[in-house]
Design an enzyme around this catalytic site. Sequence first.
Site, PDB file in Angstrom:
ATOM      1  N   GLN A 117       0.837  -1.195   0.000  1.00 52.50           N
ATOM      2  CA  GLN A 117       0.000   0.000   0.000  1.00 52.50           C
ATOM      3  C   GLN A 117       0.876   1.251   0.000  1.00 52.50           C
ATOM      4  O   GLN A 117       1.714   1.414   0.882  1.00 52.50           O
ATOM      5  CB  GLN A 117      -0.868   0.036   1.258  1.00 52.50           C
ATOM      6  CG  GLN A 117      -1.984  -0.993   1.273  1.00 52.50           C
ATOM      7  CD  GLN A 117      -2.574  -1.111   2.671  1.00 52.50           C
ATOM      8  OE1 GLN A 117      -2.016  -1.778   3.524  1.00 52.50           O
ATOM      9  NE2 GLN A 117      -3.702  -0.464   2.898  1.00 52.50           N
ATOM     10  N   SER A 138      -0.183   6.334   3.185  1.00 52.26           N
ATOM     11  CA  SER A 138       0.112   7.463   4.081  1.00 52.26           C
ATOM     12  C   SER A 138       1.215   8.349   3.533  1.00 52.26           C
ATOM     13  O   SER A 138       2.097   7.889   2.806  1.00 52.26           O
ATOM     14  CB  SER A 138       0.564   6.940   5.440  1.00 52.26           C
ATOM     15  OG  SER A 138      -0.438   6.173   6.026  1.00 52.26           O
ATOM     16  N   SER A 184       4.545  -1.264   4.481  1.00 50.41           N
ATOM     17  CA  SER A 184       5.174  -2.544   4.814  1.00 50.41           C
ATOM     18  C   SER A 184       5.371  -3.335   3.536  1.00 50.41           C
ATOM     19  O   SER A 184       4.575  -3.253   2.607  1.00 50.41           O
ATOM     20  CB  SER A 184       4.362  -3.386   5.796  1.00 50.41           C
ATOM     21  OG  SER A 184       3.162  -2.787   6.107  1.00 50.41           O
ATOM     22  N   GLU A 194      -9.056  -3.735   5.265  1.00 54.17           N
ATOM     23  CA  GLU A 194      -7.970  -3.754   6.237  1.00 54.17           C
ATOM     24  C   GLU A 194      -8.515  -3.887   7.659  1.00 54.17           C
ATOM     25  O   GLU A 194      -8.003  -4.662   8.465  1.00 54.17           O
ATOM     26  CB  GLU A 194      -7.140  -2.466   6.111  1.00 54.17           C
ATOM     27  CG  GLU A 194      -5.891  -2.483   6.966  1.00 54.17           C
ATOM     28  CD  GLU A 194      -4.912  -1.380   6.576  1.00 54.17           C
ATOM     29  OE1 GLU A 194      -5.296  -0.467   5.837  1.00 54.17           O
ATOM     30  OE2 GLU A 194      -3.766  -1.454   7.031  1.00 54.17           O
ATOM     31  N   GLU A 220      -8.190   6.016  17.544  1.00 56.27           N
ATOM     32  CA  GLU A 220      -9.066   7.188  17.589  1.00 56.27           C
ATOM     33  C   GLU A 220      -9.919   7.288  16.320  1.00 56.27           C
ATOM     34  O   GLU A 220     -11.097   7.648  16.377  1.00 56.27           O
ATOM     35  CB  GLU A 220      -8.233   8.464  17.776  1.00 56.27           C
ATOM     36  CG  GLU A 220      -7.620   8.607  19.163  1.00 56.27           C
ATOM     37  CD  GLU A 220      -6.535   7.574  19.479  1.00 56.27           C
ATOM     38  OE1 GLU A 220      -5.864   7.112  18.532  1.00 56.27           O
ATOM     39  OE2 GLU A 220      -6.372   7.211  20.656  1.00 56.27           O
TER      40      GLU A 220
END
Lengths: 396, 389
Positions: free
Chosen positions: A138, A141, A173, A256, A377
């Site tokens: 992926q 981010s 990763s 995910e 969160e």
Amino acid sequence: MESDEFRAKARAWLATVARPRPADGGWGTGEDSVAVFENWSAEEERAHTERIREWERLRFDQGWGALGWPAEFGGRDLPAYFEQLYRAEEAAFDVPRRTEIFPVTQQLVAPAVRIWGTPEQQRRWIGPMLRTDLLACQLFSETEAGSDLAAVRTRAVRDGGRWILNGHKVWTSGARVADWGVAVCRTDPAARKHAGITVFLVRMDAPGLGVRPIRQMTGGASFNEVYLDDVAVPDTDRLGPAGEGWRVTLSVLAAERLDSGSLGLANADRALALARNLGRPLTGGEVERAADLFVRTLVQRLIGRRVTEALVAGREPGAEASVGKLYATETMRRTSDLVVRLLGPRAVADTGEWGTFAWTEHLMGAPGYRIAGGTDEIQRNILAERVLGLPRDPSR
Amino acid sequence: MRESEEQTQLRGVLRDFFGATPRGFDKALWARMAGEIGVQGLAIPEEYGGAGFSFADLAVALEEAGRALAGGPLLSTVVLAGYTLLLSDDKAACRQHLPAIAAGTRTATVAGFGGGELTATREAGGWFGDGHADFVLDGAGADLILLAARTGAGTGLFACEAGAPGLARQARTVLDGTRPQALVTLRHTPLTPIGEPGAAEAVVERVLDIGRAALAAEQAGGSAHALDATVSYVTQRHQFGRPIGSFQAVQHRLADLLVEIEAARSAAAYAASCVAGPPEEVAGPPEEVAGPPEEVAPPPEEVAPPPEEVAGPPEELAVAAAAAQVVCSETFRRAAEEYVQLHGGIGFTWEHPAHLYLRRARSAQVLFGTADDHRARLGALLGLTEHIT
């Protein structure tokens, strides 16, 4: 097929290709790693990946992989929970432990290609991904787009039949072993935040693409930074329509969360085995903490089953999935708590004794999953707004 | 553990029914529950006047009753007394008592299960009981009390009718008024034996586990009400010019509560499924009831199979019931306290129902053992208390 019959057949097949684990779990012998994130060198990562890949290929070729997928992708069209049944059987055998890149490829990316890919892309990617001939990571981010993923700034600019990508991704990763990366890019800076995004599959060996490991707080490196410097991607590798990339991204993120429900279970089981094999009587407090952890593993498995059942019933397991991830990260923390309690000084200073200091990899790795794959969160925001239907926070 | 279509329908009917009736016990309501819906007879076999459904169906009713804090002495009559009779293997006693329980014309309870000083002795005129048992659910109101009492041959089960000579019942002042308790005292009180005196220990243990599974369903229901009511309140209540439910501090508390409640539901449903199938199957021969403790810890993989495969060996129930109590007791306590807290001042008033749920939650926490008792039992069941070298 009945599940009993399926399990028996899976067991029989496994017995022909793998060694059963010792009945007592082999306590005190063999591998004592409980790493949450592997601390491998590039060579070690490649070697381990090859070993897992060989196993996945064998499984696929002999009809025990891709269980829930249609025959056209090499699967058996079985209900989703058969994968769980298979895993339960496989756990009794000594087979290579899957690293992150494998579920990412098989459970996150392949399903997204099935939803969003063209027929040509599906033919080209899905089968090979399920067989792990192709591995995918992926590229999501960025330093300025973490929880607020839709703020990605990596640019993709159309240039005839191809796109030119420029930007910087973090926390990937498996970037060192992946063949493809799923990149979330901004294609229309003028459009509203969520509207100007497009997703591409990028060859990880493309010219202009660079990978640099991130040394994480465990001391090792299982994540990477990925630099995209004028990387050319043919339009045929665009996944989903231009400008619709946020929806593509959401399908991957949902998968995910779904995949995270079993996180930490193996190590929690291992901590309970430690409690049984400690070599001294447990104090009353230790028994209570261990019993609590057992209860968590039981409940976490039950929640996982509800997620699977929702899938079987054709519902999207929204609530169950975020619940599962929050529950799982808490299980990991409680596992750390119990282990430190049980081992005392041996948890923090290496005496060389089997299965003791090895737990530091869990202690330092577990906090990572409260952040990876959507922070605790963010999971709470999802539950509050999408499941409980609470009014949106006007500041977001 | 998937809910069947019939169970979903039953849930809907019960939610409407309880939603339109006052909380707590009401004789007319009890009769309507039996007459209109057949709640009391749900899991009682047809041969004893029930509908012959499974405990999982009864658990749906218990969850809805727990959600509404309604339903009268369902737990004591239907679960504790009902399953004591079914497990006793005494067909005559079942024929005598179960049809009236199913019909809603009699209530019943148990005493001396897990505590108490009751003895029974055989004399020329039959069996007579002495001693006392405290904290007996609905002890003052029940028409029939089933006792576990010491005999010369071991623990025995006995029936004691309301109004029997020498029977004194002193209602305790209780925290949770929807669930009355009493001190029950016997002085040379005539008793009728149920089954063979001496072999009741295993029945008592199993009934307590079934009680724990039933209580877990109630707790899950009560927790769900607390969450629903609170979500609805924080969506409407405005402070600082916006609904308080839009503040992340509030949202995250409720999200955490949702996680706990999903866990509680899962644990409760699993425990209910371990009580298993139609009650005839539950009443296995005594040697099956007392499983060897070494076999108790189920390998974790066994938890994964789909619900049809979850049979219900007694040791699995013991683990599941204890686990469900550990989870559901704490969840309900937390849900009830969040119910009060997130309602602010109004939640602390007598008029608001939140305190009724906190009363029920606190009282449920100690009903069939405290969470620490359950953890200790689990420790033993899982082999954590043995010293392996």
